[in-house]
Design a protein around this motif. Structure first.
Motif, PDB file in Angstrom:
ATOM      1  N   PHE A  18      14.233   1.821  -0.325  1.00 42.95           N
ATOM      2  CA  PHE A  18      13.097   1.924   0.582  1.00 42.95           C
ATOM      3  C   PHE A  18      13.446   2.743   1.827  1.00 42.95           C
ATOM      4  CE2 PHE A  18      11.980  -1.975  -1.754  1.00 42.95           C
ATOM      5  CZ  PHE A  18      10.671  -1.673  -2.107  1.00 42.95           C
ATOM      6  N   HIS A  19      12.397   3.150   2.514  1.00 41.94           N
ATOM      7  CA  HIS A  19      12.559   3.914   3.748  1.00 41.94           C
ATOM      8  C   HIS A  19      12.899   2.975   4.899  1.00 41.94           C
ATOM      9  CE1 HIS A  19      11.619   6.748   7.029  1.00 41.94           C
ATOM     10  NE2 HIS A  19      11.009   5.729   7.587  1.00 41.94           N
ATOM     11  N   TYR A  20      14.041   3.217   5.529  1.00 38.23           N
ATOM     12  CA  TYR A  20      14.408   2.506   6.756  1.00 38.23           C
ATOM     13  C   TYR A  20      15.166   3.488   7.624  1.00 38.23           C
ATOM     14  CZ  TYR A  20      16.942  -0.564   9.951  1.00 38.23           C
ATOM     15  OH  TYR A  20      17.468  -1.144  11.088  1.00 38.23           O
ATOM     16  N   ASN A  21      14.636   3.794   8.798  1.00 35.80           N
ATOM     17  CA  ASN A  21      15.238   4.827   9.636  1.00 35.80           C
ATOM     18  C   ASN A  21      16.079   4.269  10.773  1.00 35.80           C
ATOM     19  OD1 ASN A  21      13.429   3.941  11.610  1.00 35.80           O
ATOM     20  ND2 ASN A  21      12.014   5.628  11.321  1.00 35.80           N
ATOM     21  N   LYS A  65       0.840  -1.192   0.000  1.00 39.34           N
ATOM     22  CA  LYS A  65       0.000   0.000   0.000  1.00 39.34           C
ATOM     23  C   LYS A  65       0.881   1.251   0.000  1.00 39.34           C
ATOM     24  CE  LYS A  65      -1.997  -1.187   3.951  1.00 39.34           C
ATOM     25  NZ  LYS A  65      -1.282  -0.037   4.411  1.00 39.34           N
ATOM     26  N   SER A  66       0.370   2.306  -0.612  1.00 37.49           N
ATOM     27  CA  SER A  66       1.089   3.575  -0.614  1.00 37.49           C
ATOM     28  C   SER A  66       0.725   4.424   0.598  1.00 37.49           C
ATOM     29  CB  SER A  66       0.771   4.358  -1.893  1.00 37.49           C
ATOM     30  OG  SER A  66      -0.604   4.731  -1.905  1.00 37.49           O
ATOM     31  N   PHE A  67       0.040   3.843   1.551  1.00 36.31           N
ATOM     32  CA  PHE A  67      -0.383   4.548   2.762  1.00 36.31           C
ATOM     33  C   PHE A  67      -0.386   3.547   3.907  1.00 36.31           C
ATOM     34  CE2 PHE A  67      -3.961   2.807   0.504  1.00 36.31           C
ATOM     35  CZ  PHE A  67      -4.721   2.178   1.484  1.00 36.31           C
ATOM     36  N   ILE A  68      -0.415   4.046   5.121  1.00 38.18           N
ATOM     37  CA  ILE A  68      -0.527   3.162   6.281  1.00 38.18           C
ATOM     38  C   ILE A  68      -1.834   3.460   6.998  1.00 38.18           C
ATOM     39  CG2 ILE A  68       1.958   2.904   6.564  1.00 38.18           C
ATOM     40  CD1 ILE A  68       1.881   4.907   8.819  1.00 38.18           C
ATOM     41  N   ARG A  69      -2.278   2.506   7.758  1.00 33.64           N
ATOM     42  CA  ARG A  69      -3.554   2.690   8.471  1.00 33.64           C
ATOM     43  C   ARG A  69      -3.448   3.857   9.450  1.00 33.64           C
ATOM     44  NH1 ARG A  69      -2.875   0.245  13.564  1.00 33.64           N
ATOM     45  NH2 ARG A  69      -0.975  -1.002  13.655  1.00 33.64           N
ATOM     46  N   SER A  70      -4.579   4.428   9.748  1.00 37.93           N
ATOM     47  CA  SER A  70      -4.607   5.555  10.673  1.00 37.93           C
ATOM     48  C   SER A  70      -4.193   5.117  12.067  1.00 37.93           C
ATOM     49  CB  SER A  70      -6.022   6.157  10.725  1.00 37.93           C
ATOM     50  OG  SER A  70      -6.938   5.206  11.238  1.00 37.93           O
ATOM     51  N   GLU A  71      -3.652   6.048  12.831  1.00 33.93           N
ATOM     52  CA  GLU A  71      -3.283   5.844  14.233  1.00 33.93           C
ATOM     53  C   GLU A  71      -2.098   4.898  14.422  1.00 33.93           C
ATOM     54  OE1 GLU A  71      -4.816   7.712  16.429  1.00 33.93           O
ATOM     55  OE2 GLU A  71      -6.313   8.421  15.006  1.00 33.93           O
ATOM     56  N   ASP A 108      -2.926  10.141  -2.985  1.00 31.33           N
ATOM     57  CA  ASP A 108      -2.381  11.338  -2.338  1.00 31.33           C
ATOM     58  C   ASP A 108      -0.911  11.194  -1.952  1.00 31.33           C
ATOM     59  OD1 ASP A 108      -2.752   9.460  -0.400  1.00 31.33           O
ATOM     60  OD2 ASP A 108      -3.987  10.703   0.918  1.00 31.33           O
ATOM     61  N   ASN A 109      -0.244  10.138  -2.396  1.00 33.25           N
ATOM     62  CA  ASN A 109       1.165   9.941  -2.085  1.00 33.25           C
ATOM     63  C   ASN A 109       1.988  10.217  -3.344  1.00 33.25           C
ATOM     64  OD1 ASN A 109       3.754   9.002  -1.427  1.00 33.25           O
ATOM     65  ND2 ASN A 109       2.954   7.366  -0.124  1.00 33.25           N
ATOM     66  N   ARG A 110       2.717  11.328  -3.345  1.00 31.68           N
ATOM     67  CA  ARG A 110       3.467  11.741  -4.529  1.00 31.68           C
ATOM     68  C   ARG A 110       4.523  10.717  -4.928  1.00 31.68           C
ATOM     69  NH1 ARG A 110       8.195  13.087  -2.495  1.00 31.68           N
ATOM     70  NH2 ARG A 110       8.287  13.680  -0.303  1.00 31.68           N
ATOM     71  N   ASN A 111       4.932   9.843  -3.983  1.00 34.74           N
ATOM     72  CA  ASN A 111       5.976   8.866  -4.287  1.00 34.74           C
ATOM     73  C   ASN A 111       5.468   7.692  -5.109  1.00 34.74           C
ATOM     74  OD1 ASN A 111       8.020  10.243  -2.947  1.00 34.74           O
ATOM     75  ND2 ASN A 111       7.472   9.356  -0.977  1.00 34.74           N
ATOM     76  N   PHE A 112       4.160   7.651  -5.360  1.00 34.20           N
ATOM     77  CA  PHE A 112       3.603   6.490  -6.058  1.00 34.20           C
ATOM     78  C   PHE A 112       2.875   6.903  -7.339  1.00 34.20           C
ATOM     79  CE2 PHE A 112       4.565   4.803  -1.987  1.00 34.20           C
ATOM     80  CZ  PHE A 112       4.873   3.474  -2.216  1.00 34.20           C
ATOM     81  N   ASP A 113       3.443   7.897  -8.016  1.00 32.19           N
ATOM     82  CA  ASP A 113       2.872   8.310  -9.294  1.00 32.19           C
ATOM     83  C   ASP A 113       2.976   7.201 -10.331  1.00 32.19           C
ATOM     84  OD1 ASP A 113       1.544  10.401 -10.682  1.00 32.19           O
ATOM     85  OD2 ASP A 113       3.373  10.772 -11.835  1.00 32.19           O
ATOM     86  N   PHE A 135      10.901  -0.258   8.965  1.00 30.19           N
ATOM     87  CA  PHE A 135      10.926  -0.247   7.508  1.00 30.19           C
ATOM     88  C   PHE A 135       9.506   0.024   7.014  1.00 30.19           C
ATOM     89  CE2 PHE A 135       9.998  -2.723   3.684  1.00 30.19           C
ATOM     90  CZ  PHE A 135      10.809  -2.057   2.788  1.00 30.19           C
ATOM     91  N   ASN A 136       9.355   0.999   6.135  1.00 34.70           N
ATOM     92  CA  ASN A 136       8.030   1.421   5.714  1.00 34.70           C
ATOM     93  C   ASN A 136       7.958   1.518   4.194  1.00 34.70           C
ATOM     94  OD1 ASN A 136       5.524   2.534   5.386  1.00 34.70           O
ATOM     95  ND2 ASN A 136       5.842   4.235   6.791  1.00 34.70           N
ATOM     96  N   TYR A 137       7.233   0.604   3.586  1.00 32.55           N
ATOM     97  CA  TYR A 137       7.072   0.595   2.134  1.00 32.55           C
ATOM     98  C   TYR A 137       6.426   1.883   1.638  1.00 32.55           C
ATOM     99  CZ  TYR A 137       5.136  -0.529  -2.449  1.00 32.55           C
ATOM    100  OH  TYR A 137       4.802  -0.510  -3.779  1.00 32.55           O
ATOM    101  N   ALA A 138       5.501   2.442   2.410  1.00 26.47           N
ATOM    102  CA  ALA A 138       4.677   3.558   1.949  1.00 26.47           C
ATOM    103  C   ALA A 138       5.456   4.850   1.734  1.00 26.47           C
ATOM    104  CB  ALA A 138       3.531   3.813   2.944  1.00 26.47           C
ATOM    105  N   ASN A 139       6.749   4.866   2.026  1.00 18.91           N
ATOM    106  CA  ASN A 139       7.537   6.082   1.856  1.00 18.91           C
ATOM    107  C   ASN A 139       8.298   6.145   0.535  1.00 18.91           C
ATOM    108  OD1 ASN A 139       6.751   6.327   4.592  1.00 18.91           O
ATOM    109  ND2 ASN A 139       8.470   7.682   4.949  1.00 18.91           N
ATOM    110  N   GLY A 140       8.060   5.203  -0.363  1.00 14.75           N
ATOM    111  CA  GLY A 140       8.660   5.356  -1.689  1.00 14.75           C
ATOM    112  C   GLY A 140       9.381   4.135  -2.215  1.00 14.75           C
TER     113      GLY A 140
END
Length: 917
Positions: free
Chosen positions: A574-577, A531-537, A605-610, A581-586
């Motif tokens: 991928f995003h790893y801080n 998914k290009s987004f994560i669940r709320s909260e 609404d995620n510009r990284n997934f055009d 690790f979060n796929y939704a960041n690009g």
């Protein structure tokens, strides 16, 4: 036989029933007083389901991690997945390391009987049940040790509602250790008194099995507590050797019983965050925490919520009365000097651990805790309560000077905190005063009134038990109100400083679940979904949605994920801080294809997934604002590759002058596909690039370029602009590498994107809404020499399609999932010694069979699994993950437990028979 039983029941007298009720009543009260008070606490503070429109218990890690694990566990209980392996971790991994840390409690079986939509309800009930059970086990242990009767209720309630249980209620897996600890202590008491070793062995084994992490802390306590009991004995030392041997063997048995759990965890945690953050003892042993954070832990209502979660703070408050009585223990002459010195050492060991950073880390099993400090605080609270109960047992022997230490220490605490301008709750005076008043009153009654009742003709004697009962009841009530008030204060601070997930938000996430379920029903083959987004909260951008919604994904956050895997995912963009690790960041379409991500959910609404606009969209008919795209370039989990000697794709390639040309993440992805197959070439025979450099110009404003490429000097503040021409009808991406600094900010088309921090390490997508795009790095502070290296590329989908087709032409592969730990495939190869790449992380427990014969597996492409199919033609492949530590350790533990019981019972019967003879 049935008639005999009926007659026995008929012959039970009313007096017998009354006696049984009187004997069981305090045990019932020990459970239900905390049970009722916990429900009142959670109701008052707005927790669902006790308050109909209340919030859930999910906060911090419960929201970001545990809720997903519990939902996945429900699918396990429902038979949809197995316990050994999961595709819900980053490209796959063992599940037992998660199970043995987070989910092994038998209380969690209740999840089976609730729908996933009501999971917060069952979890808060589990919390209440664990808190109540802690009260019961504390009463059982203290009553067996000191025979104080109903007065032990004040201690059991204090233990059940101590600060630790409320502060750490969301770390629900730790509470099994809390409720088992009193039984461990009682088991050691029985062992030392030569009654039985079974309680100690099984209670310690339970603690380790339900959470090996807390089990480490309890095991350490068991050593200290045994030594305390051991040196308190008045027998000669040479007579104690057998007792010491019995304890050692009993402890080893507990470890053997639970080996299937902790052994499995140990094996699978090697190479993870949980194993690589071990304290640097030579350094940390010289460092100390602020003593104020220990002092505050002894006072009522001093928990500050989120700030105390983030910083080293002791969570040890169990009421004023246990603390007061514990201090009086050391002045009571009824306890021999060995016992008082031993108790003092026991208390000081834990106080020093709260104070010294190195010892604190060791008491946490080695690694430094990340938030939620002092995780062994419940042990100190139990020690206080245990010693307080002993003090109460011998209270009639208390001397007047015993009151000096508690009063002096309390006053010293107040003066110390006041001098440091640390605010504290004024109700602490009230509870201390009430406790002092009641204890002094009881002391005076013992000294001047009850002492006379030893005379049979004393007029006081008939009233003694009533007066004692009234004072005892007053102590129980004051103690219960005290810990209840402190617990209420903690939950109030949580509500003021933390965000709990609302039940509306939790239920609204089921829309995502419906979209996932549509895809799973649409396509039952083996693939990954993201998914290009994560669940709320989801707290702190942690993404465990693959487990939360039950799909095969690559986003994951837990202490059990392999660092090597995470670092590799960062290498490919991928995003790893460093934490999650979060796929939704690009990411890129090419790398999605490489990893077998066949379906993508996107909200637009995620510009990284055009790049999803290049893919066909499925019509799921849900009207939920979520679009589902199918990746037509996707590769199988199991794919043929031409090169058989590539185990590691490095950071660059060696040039003819022996220098190394370092890849950026786009060149890295190019090299990845070139390594899989060399058949995609241009007219000169050179491998083609999927990613090609975009056309752009660089402009400097108040910035000076230095001689070394990509290095700049900034006098005060300045900007670097990148004007990009979007002249290709395809996907554009960029990444700007720079130092971690809040003084650097990235903007895209004038809109802020991110600071340069560990949270922002990832590639970014660039939307083609205009013919050009401007990026700029704003530098706020002077820089003598700063490196900012841009990488701006577009993705040639025609070339990507050529690579995908070339890879699929090497061999025909059809792979399917039998279980989450078992896969089968039909493969038709065109040549002998065909090398295959399986995009599951390499693990020696992952076994591959070709036509029924096991073949050697090796690490390929840094983290994945490779093997060779020896001959041309059609082959049956079986891929199976086995966990020998668990599959062998569990039955060994069960058989050892049964054998220990049998041997113990036989030995006891033999001894009894010898005594009768």
């Amino acid at each position: 036989m049935s008639n005999g039983l009926i007659n026995k029941i008929k012959n039970i007298k009313g007096a017998d029933i009354k006696r049984v009720l009187l004997l069981t009543l305090p045990f019932i009260m020990a459970f239900f007083i905390p049970f009722i008070l916990a429900i009142i606490l959670f109701t008052k503070n707005g927790y669902y389901p006790f308050k109909g429109d209340g919030h859930s218990l999910a906060m911090i890690d419960m929201s970001g991690q545990y809720m997903a694990f519990f939902r996945y566990y429900k699918t396990l209980l429902d038979g949809e997945v197995d316990i050994i392996y999961t595709l819900g971790k980053v490209t796959g991994g063992d599940f037992l390391s998660i199970f043995t840390y987070y989910l092994a409690s038998p209380f969690n079986l209740l999840i089976k009987f609730y729908p996933a939509s009501e999971l917060p309800k069952v979890l808060i009930w589990i919390v209440v049940l664990k808190i109540s059970t802690a009260g019961l086990t504390a009463y059982i242990a203290l009553q067996a040790i000191n025979k104080n009767g109903y007065i032990n209720l004040l201690f059991s309630v204090a233990y059940a509602l101590m600060a630790y249980n409320i502060v750490y209620y969301s770390n629900i897996m730790w509470l099994d250790g809390v409720l088992a600890l009193p039984l461990v202590a009682l088991g050691i008491h029985y062992l030392v008194n030569k009654k039985s070793l079974l309680l100690y062995v099984f209670s310690l084994a339970y603690t380790i099995a339900t959470s090996w992490y807390i089990g480490i802390m309890v095991a350490m306590f068991s050593v200290f507590f045994f030594l305390f009991k051991f040196f308190s004995l008045e027998t000669k030392m040479h007579l104690r050797k057998k007792l010491l041997l019995t304890f050692v063997l009993s402890s080893l048995l507990a470890g053997l019983f639970s080996f299937g759990f902790w052994g499995t965890a140990f094996v699978n945690l090697l190479g993870t965050k949980g194993s690589t953050s071990f304290t640097n003892l030579p350094k940390t042993i010289k460092e100390f925490y602020n003593v104020v954070d220990i002092e505050r832990g002894f006072l009522f209502g001093n928990y500050a919520g989120m700030s105390d979660i983030m910083h080293p703070t002791t969570v040890i408050y169990a009421g004023a009365l246990p603390l007061f009585l514990m201090l009086m223990f050391f002045a009571n002459p009824r306890f021999n000097i060995q016992k008082r010195v031993g108790a003092a050492v026991l208390v000081l060991i834990y106080l020093f651990a709260f104070f010294n950073e190195g010892i604190d880390h060791l008491f946490h099993g080695g690694p430094a805790p990340n938030w939620f400090p002092g995780r062994y605080g419940f042990i100190f609270s139990f020690i206080v309560i245990y010693l307080a109960s002993l003090s109460m047992r011998e209270y009639k022997h208390t001397k007047v000077y015993a009151f000096i230490a508690p009063v002096v220490i309390y006053i010293a605490l107040i003066i110390s905190l006041s001098a440091k301008k640390i605010e504290f709750n004024k109700l602490t005076f009230l509870y201390f005063g009430l406790v002092l008043f009641l204890l002094v009153g009881l002391f005076l009654l013992n000294r001047f009134v009850f002492k006379e009742s030893e005379n049979e003709e004393s007029i006081v004697k008939p009233y003694q038990k009533y007066v004692t009962a009234v004072v005892s009841l007053a102590l129980i009530i004051v103690s219960a109100i005290n810990v209840y008030g402190n617990s209420n204060r903690i939950l109030l601070m949580f509500n003021n400083t933390l965000q709990h997930e609302s039940m509306d938000a939790y239920r609204n996430n089921e829309k995502i679940g419906a979209a996932v379920d549509f895809v799973k029903e649409w396509d039952k083959s083996l693939y990954r979904l993201e998914k290009s987004f994560i669940r709320s909260e989801s707290y702190n951008n942690a993404n465990n949605d693959a487990m939360y919604f039950g799909y095969n994904g690559i986003s994951h956050y837990s202490s059990s994920e392999k660092r090597q895997v995470m670092e590799y995912m960062r290498k490919i963009g991928f995003h790893y801080n460093g934490f999650n690790f979060n796929y939704a960041n690009g990411s890129t379409l090419a790398i999605n294809s490489y990893l077998g991500i066949k379906y993508l959910l996107d909200k637009g609404d995620n510009r990284n997934f055009d790049f999803v606009r290049e893919l066909p969209m499925l019509d799921d008919g849900l009207a939920d604002g979520i679009n589902t795209y199918e990746n037509i370039y996707v590769l199988s989990f199991l794919m043929p590759i031409e090169k058989t000697n590539i185990s590691y794709v490095g950071d660059g390639i060696r040039q003819s002058d022996d220098s190394v040309y370092w890849f950026d993440m786009f060149e890295y992805q190019n090299h990845l596909f070139k390594t899989i197959t060399r058949s995609v070439v241009d007219e000169f025979g050179n491998p083609k690039d999927i990613f090609k450099k975009a056309t752009y110009t660089t402009t400097l404003s108040n910035v000076t370029a230095l001689a070394e490429p990509y290095h700049y000097k900034v006098g005060s503040a300045g900007d670097i602009y990148y004007d990009i021409t979007l002249d290709q009808d395809t996907n554009y991406y960029y990444y700007i590498k720079g130092p971690v600094s809040q003084d650097l900010r990235l903007y895209e088309r004038g809109s802020f994107v991110r600071y340069f921090s560990y949270h922002g390490y990832q590639l970014n997508g660039l939307r083609r809404t205009t013919p050009t795009a401007k990026l700029n790095v704003n530098i706020k502070a002077p820089q003598e020499n700063i490196m900012l290296k841009e990488a701006i590329y577009y993705e040639d989908l025609t070339i990507l399609g050529e690579y995908i087709a070339a890879i699929k032409d090497i061999a025909d592969v059809n792979i399917k999932q039998e279980k989450t730990s078992h896969y089968t495939a039909d493969v038709i190869t065109n040549k002998d010694d065909q090398y295959m790449l399986l995009t599951l992380p390499y693990n020696r427990n992952l076994r591959v069979f070709v036509d029924g014969k096991r073949v050697e597996t090796t690490t390929r492409f840094n983290i994945f699994t490779g093997f060779t199919i020896p001959s041309e033609g059609h082959h049956k492949i079986k891929i199976k993950y086995v966990e020998l530590t668990y599959q062998i350790g569990l039955p060994i533990g069960i058989l050892s437990a049964v054998g220990t019981i049998v041997v113990t019972v036989l030995a006891k019967n033999k001894k009894k028979k010898e005594q009768e003879d």
